[in-house]
Motif scaffolding. Structure first.
Motif, mmCIF file in Angstrom:
data_model
loop_
_atom_site.group_PDB
_atom_site.id
_atom_site.type_symbol
_atom_site.label_atom_id
_atom_site.label_comp_id
_atom_site.label_asym_id
_atom_site.label_seq_id
_atom_site.Cartn_x
_atom_site.Cartn_y
_atom_site.Cartn_z
ATOM 1 N N LEU A 1 -23.895 5.628 -68.573
ATOM 2 C CA LEU A 1 -25.152 4.896 -68.614
ATOM 3 C C LEU A 1 -26.338 5.845 -68.432
ATOM 4 O O LEU A 1 -27.356 5.734 -69.126
ATOM 5 C CB LEU A 1 -25.166 3.816 -67.526
ATOM 6 C CG LEU A 1 -26.395 2.913 -67.496
ATOM 7 C CD1 LEU A 1 -26.543 2.173 -68.823
ATOM 8 C CD2 LEU A 1 -26.279 1.928 -66.354
ATOM 9 N N ARG A 2 -26.217 6.814 -67.529
ATOM 10 C CA ARG A 2 -27.281 7.792 -67.328
ATOM 11 C C ARG A 2 -27.498 8.628 -68.584
ATOM 12 O O ARG A 2 -28.635 8.869 -68.988
ATOM 13 C CB ARG A 2 -26.955 8.692 -66.140
ATOM 14 C CG ARG A 2 -27.019 7.935 -64.829
ATOM 15 C CD ARG A 2 -26.757 8.844 -63.675
ATOM 16 N NE ARG A 2 -25.313 9.099 -63.611
ATOM 17 C CZ ARG A 2 -24.741 10.042 -62.874
ATOM 18 N NH1 ARG A 2 -25.483 10.852 -62.147
ATOM 19 N NH2 ARG A 2 -23.445 10.182 -62.850
ATOM 20 N N VAL A 3 -26.411 9.050 -69.207
ATOM 21 C CA VAL A 3 -26.517 9.868 -70.420
ATOM 22 C C VAL A 3 -27.136 9.056 -71.555
ATOM 23 O O VAL A 3 -28.031 9.538 -72.263
ATOM 24 C CB VAL A 3 -25.149 10.440 -70.834
ATOM 25 C CG1 VAL A 3 -25.200 11.067 -72.220
ATOM 26 C CG2 VAL A 3 -24.671 11.452 -69.799
ATOM 27 N N MET A 4 -26.689 7.825 -71.725
ATOM 28 C CA MET A 4 -27.238 6.992 -72.795
ATOM 29 C C MET A 4 -28.718 6.672 -72.544
ATOM 30 O O MET A 4 -29.514 6.631 -73.486
ATOM 31 C CB MET A 4 -26.441 5.696 -72.943
ATOM 32 C CG MET A 4 -25.028 5.922 -73.472
ATOM 33 S SD MET A 4 -24.974 6.883 -74.983
ATOM 34 C CE MET A 4 -25.711 5.763 -76.124
ATOM 35 N N SER A 5 -29.088 6.471 -71.296
ATOM 36 C CA SER A 5 -30.505 6.235 -70.974
ATOM 37 C C SER A 5 -31.335 7.470 -71.296
ATOM 38 O O SER A 5 -32.432 7.365 -71.863
ATOM 39 C CB SER A 5 -30.667 5.892 -69.495
ATOM 40 O OG SER A 5 -29.984 4.703 -69.192
ATOM 41 N N ALA A 6 -30.826 8.631 -70.934
ATOM 42 C CA ALA A 6 -31.540 9.875 -71.213
ATOM 43 C C ALA A 6 -31.660 10.107 -72.717
ATOM 44 O O ALA A 6 -32.729 10.499 -73.210
ATOM 45 C CB ALA A 6 -30.820 11.049 -70.550
ATOM 46 N N VAL A 7 -30.598 9.866 -73.444
ATOM 47 C CA VAL A 7 -30.631 10.048 -74.904
ATOM 48 C C VAL A 7 -31.612 9.057 -75.538
ATOM 49 O O VAL A 7 -32.396 9.420 -76.419
ATOM 50 C CB VAL A 7 -29.206 9.905 -75.508
ATOM 51 C CG1 VAL A 7 -29.255 9.793 -77.016
ATOM 52 C CG2 VAL A 7 -28.342 11.073 -75.086
ATOM 53 N N GLY A 8 -31.576 7.804 -75.097
ATOM 54 C CA GLY A 8 -32.514 6.804 -75.625
ATOM 55 C C GLY A 8 -33.963 7.173 -75.358
ATOM 56 O O GLY A 8 -34.817 7.075 -76.234
ATOM 57 N N GLY A 9 -34.230 7.637 -74.140
ATOM 58 C CA GLY A 9 -35.588 8.074 -73.815
ATOM 59 C C GLY A 9 -36.005 9.285 -74.637
ATOM 60 O O GLY A 9 -37.145 9.378 -75.095
ATOM 61 N N ALA A 10 -35.081 10.222 -74.836
ATOM 62 C CA ALA A 10 -35.388 11.411 -75.642
ATOM 63 C C ALA A 10 -35.674 11.027 -77.093
ATOM 64 O O ALA A 10 -36.593 11.571 -77.718
ATOM 65 C CB ALA A 10 -34.237 12.412 -75.573
ATOM 66 N N ILE A 11 -34.915 10.084 -77.609
ATOM 67 C CA ILE A 11 -35.148 9.635 -78.991
ATOM 68 C C ILE A 11 -36.532 9.003 -79.111
ATOM 69 O O ILE A 11 -37.270 9.287 -80.060
ATOM 70 C CB ILE A 11 -34.042 8.672 -79.448
ATOM 71 C CG1 ILE A 11 -32.738 9.449 -79.652
ATOM 72 C CG2 ILE A 11 -34.436 7.939 -80.727
ATOM 73 C CD1 ILE A 11 -31.524 8.578 -79.894
ATOM 74 N N MET A 12 -36.908 8.182 -78.137
ATOM 75 C CA MET A 12 -38.252 7.580 -78.166
ATOM 76 C C MET A 12 -39.328 8.653 -78.072
ATOM 77 O O MET A 12 -40.342 8.598 -78.778
ATOM 78 C CB MET A 12 -38.417 6.565 -77.031
ATOM 79 C CG MET A 12 -37.623 5.299 -77.237
ATOM 80 S SD MET A 12 -38.011 4.455 -78.784
ATOM 81 C CE MET A 12 -39.724 4.082 -78.541
ATOM 82 N N GLY A 13 -39.113 9.632 -77.202
ATOM 83 C CA GLY A 13 -40.069 10.729 -77.081
ATOM 84 C C GLY A 13 -40.200 11.507 -78.369
ATOM 85 O O GLY A 13 -41.302 11.891 -78.776
ATOM 86 N N LEU A 14 -39.078 11.746 -79.044
ATOM 87 C CA LEU A 14 -39.112 12.462 -80.322
ATOM 88 C C LEU A 14 -39.824 11.645 -81.401
ATOM 89 O O LEU A 14 -40.564 12.200 -82.219
ATOM 90 C CB LEU A 14 -37.698 12.822 -80.777
ATOM 91 C CG LEU A 14 -37.039 13.955 -80.000
ATOM 92 C CD1 LEU A 14 -35.561 14.071 -80.371
ATOM 93 C CD2 LEU A 14 -37.751 15.267 -80.254
ATOM 94 N N ILE A 15 -39.612 10.347 -81.392
ATOM 95 C CA ILE A 15 -40.300 9.493 -82.377
ATOM 96 C C ILE A 15 -41.808 9.601 -82.204
ATOM 97 O O ILE A 15 -42.548 9.794 -83.175
ATOM 98 C CB ILE A 15 -39.822 8.026 -82.259
ATOM 99 C CG1 ILE A 15 -38.397 7.905 -82.791
ATOM 100 C CG2 ILE A 15 -40.771 7.086 -83.002
ATOM 101 C CD1 ILE A 15 -37.746 6.554 -82.538
#
Length: 131
Positions: A66-80
């Motif tokens: 869950l921590r990894v998926m949250s971090a990846v989701g946040g990173a994807i939003m930041g990249l967008i």
């Protein structure tokens, strides 16, 4: 004559949005207008996001997945968001380095002018032959 490059600490300061001393202004122009300027921008985005991704994975309680998926989701939003404002960010960096507004657009357009004119000529020729 070579363009002075910022050292690692100056580059980190620059990556996080800080202004560089005037001696690095030619490097900033190169960084924001060279052929790979958009790749450099993405690298800066990843450097900006890395501490937040690491902090989420290390400090947020819960299962690792869950921590990894949250971090990846946040990173994807930041990249967008980072990619959405790619041109504006590059132009802002140039203005902070002392260049007038529009320098980045002009420099990138000048680099591709011949290619763009050749493409326009091919299009016009194709359009005339079709008529």
């Amino acid at each position: 004559m070579t363009t002075p490059r910022p050292g690692p600490l100056w580059w980190l300061w620059y990556a996080y949005g800080g202004g560089l001393p005037a001696r690095f202004a030619p490097w900033v122009r190169h960084d924001t207008t060279c052929r790979t300027w958009w790749v450099r921008h993405l690298v800066r985005l990843l450097v900006q996001l890395a501490p937040f991704v690491a902090a989420i994975i290390v400090f947020v309680p819960g299962p690792v997945w869950l921590r990894v998926m949250s971090a990846v989701g946040g990173a994807i939003m930041g990249l967008i968001f980072g990619v959405a404002y790619l041109h504006e960010t590059a132009e802002h960096r140039l203005v902070k380095a002392g260049y007038p507004v529009g320098t980045g657009v002009e420099a990138r357009a000048e680099r591709t002018r011949e290619k763009d004119e050749a493409a326009a000529a091919r299009y016009a020729a194709r359009w005339r032959s079709a008529s």
